[in-house]
Design a protein around this motif. Sequence first.
Motif, short mmCIF file in Angstrom:
data_model
loop_
_atom_site.label_atom_id
_atom_site.label_comp_id
_atom_site.label_asym_id
_atom_site.label_seq_id
_atom_site.Cartn_x
_atom_site.Cartn_y
_atom_site.Cartn_z
N PHE A 222 -2.91 10.83 -0.91
CA PHE A 222 -1.84 10.27 -0.07
C PHE A 222 -1.10 11.40 0.62
O PHE A 222 -1.03 12.53 0.10
CB PHE A 222 -0.87 9.42 -0.91
N LEU B 47 1.70 -2.46 -6.32
CA LEU B 47 0.61 -1.79 -5.61
C LEU B 47 -0.76 -2.40 -5.90
O LEU B 47 -1.74 -2.04 -5.23
CB LEU B 47 0.58 -0.30 -5.99
N LEU C 173 6.11 2.62 1.18
CA LEU C 173 5.12 1.55 1.08
C LEU C 173 5.01 0.80 2.40
O LEU C 173 5.90 0.87 3.24
CB LEU C 173 5.51 0.54 -0.01
N GLN D 254 0.84 -1.18 0.00
CA GLN D 254 0.00 0.00 0.00
C GLN D 254 0.88 1.24 0.00
O GLN D 254 1.93 1.27 0.64
CB GLN D 254 -0.92 0.01 1.22
N LEU D 255 0.45 2.25 -0.73
CA LEU D 255 1.18 3.51 -0.77
C LEU D 255 0.91 4.28 0.51
O LEU D 255 -0.22 4.67 0.79
CB LEU D 255 0.75 4.34 -1.99
N LEU E 257 8.71 6.76 -3.01
CA LEU E 257 7.47 6.28 -2.42
C LEU E 257 7.76 5.50 -1.15
O LEU E 257 8.72 4.73 -1.07
CB LEU E 257 6.73 5.38 -3.42
N SER F 25 -4.89 3.96 -8.74
CA SER F 25 -5.60 3.15 -7.76
C SER F 25 -7.01 2.82 -8.26
O SER F 25 -7.65 3.65 -8.91
CB SER F 25 -5.69 3.91 -6.43
N TRP G 212 5.41 -1.48 -10.85
CA TRP G 212 4.61 -0.77 -9.86
C TRP G 212 3.14 -1.15 -9.93
O TRP G 212 2.44 -1.12 -8.91
CB TRP G 212 4.82 0.74 -10.01
#
Length: 239
Positions: free
Chosen positions: A47, A147, A190, A6-7, A188, A163, A143
């Motif tokens: 985010f 994700l 995670l 998850q970001l 990023l 997403s 990616w």
Amino acid sequence: MDMTSQLVALCHKASDPEALARFWAGLLHREVADDRRTVLPNDRVEFPIRFQRSSEPRRRPNQVHLHLTSTSPTDQESTVARALGLGGAHLDVGQRPEEGHIVLADPEGDEFCVIEPGNAYLAGCGFLAELAGDGSRQVGCFWSEALGWPLVWDQDEETAIQSPLGGAKIAWGGPPITPRSGLNRMHLDLAPSPGTDGEAEMERLLALGATRLGDSQCDRAAVAMADPDGNEFCLFETR
């Protein structure tokens, strides 16, 4: 079990993280957390942006830059004026006069674009609509798997993911890719999905093409890794 990462946040290096957090919070109409270095999201599809102190100088344009959207010419002008009033500046990167987007820099020189109204590609992505940068098709596919975000663009070696909940896209422009020089200014953060073992998630990412880095640029609770193009990211044990 949902085997994805998850970001957690976009981590952004800065010589003055508190000042840069204030700039971006003001520009994005967001709040700053109690740590004074984290710009909080307004809703579940956004985010956090976490600013991390760094003394490393900028050596080149950032590998990633942000795209902000506009609803009208007046709205675009308002965003530009707000950025300039907060300490931003116009930036000449060779854009042509007929191009509708406006290129700016934040107070530490980080590039970003205010996109013209009516851009169909970013429709529905929100005000902070895209993290755009250099990268191969391989890294876009990595990616997407990492994700669990589908590829929403895959053409001529250019890729973008988003997403399933919507929100900002993350895009890679394909070749030619600017050679790396030092650490990226943005990376990023995670964390494994709830119920997923951190070690197992690290092994999954390694199998997808990531590598583990020796000298950590992450917090102590995270493992420093790199994607197939060599871009750093941090994997925390839990969210």
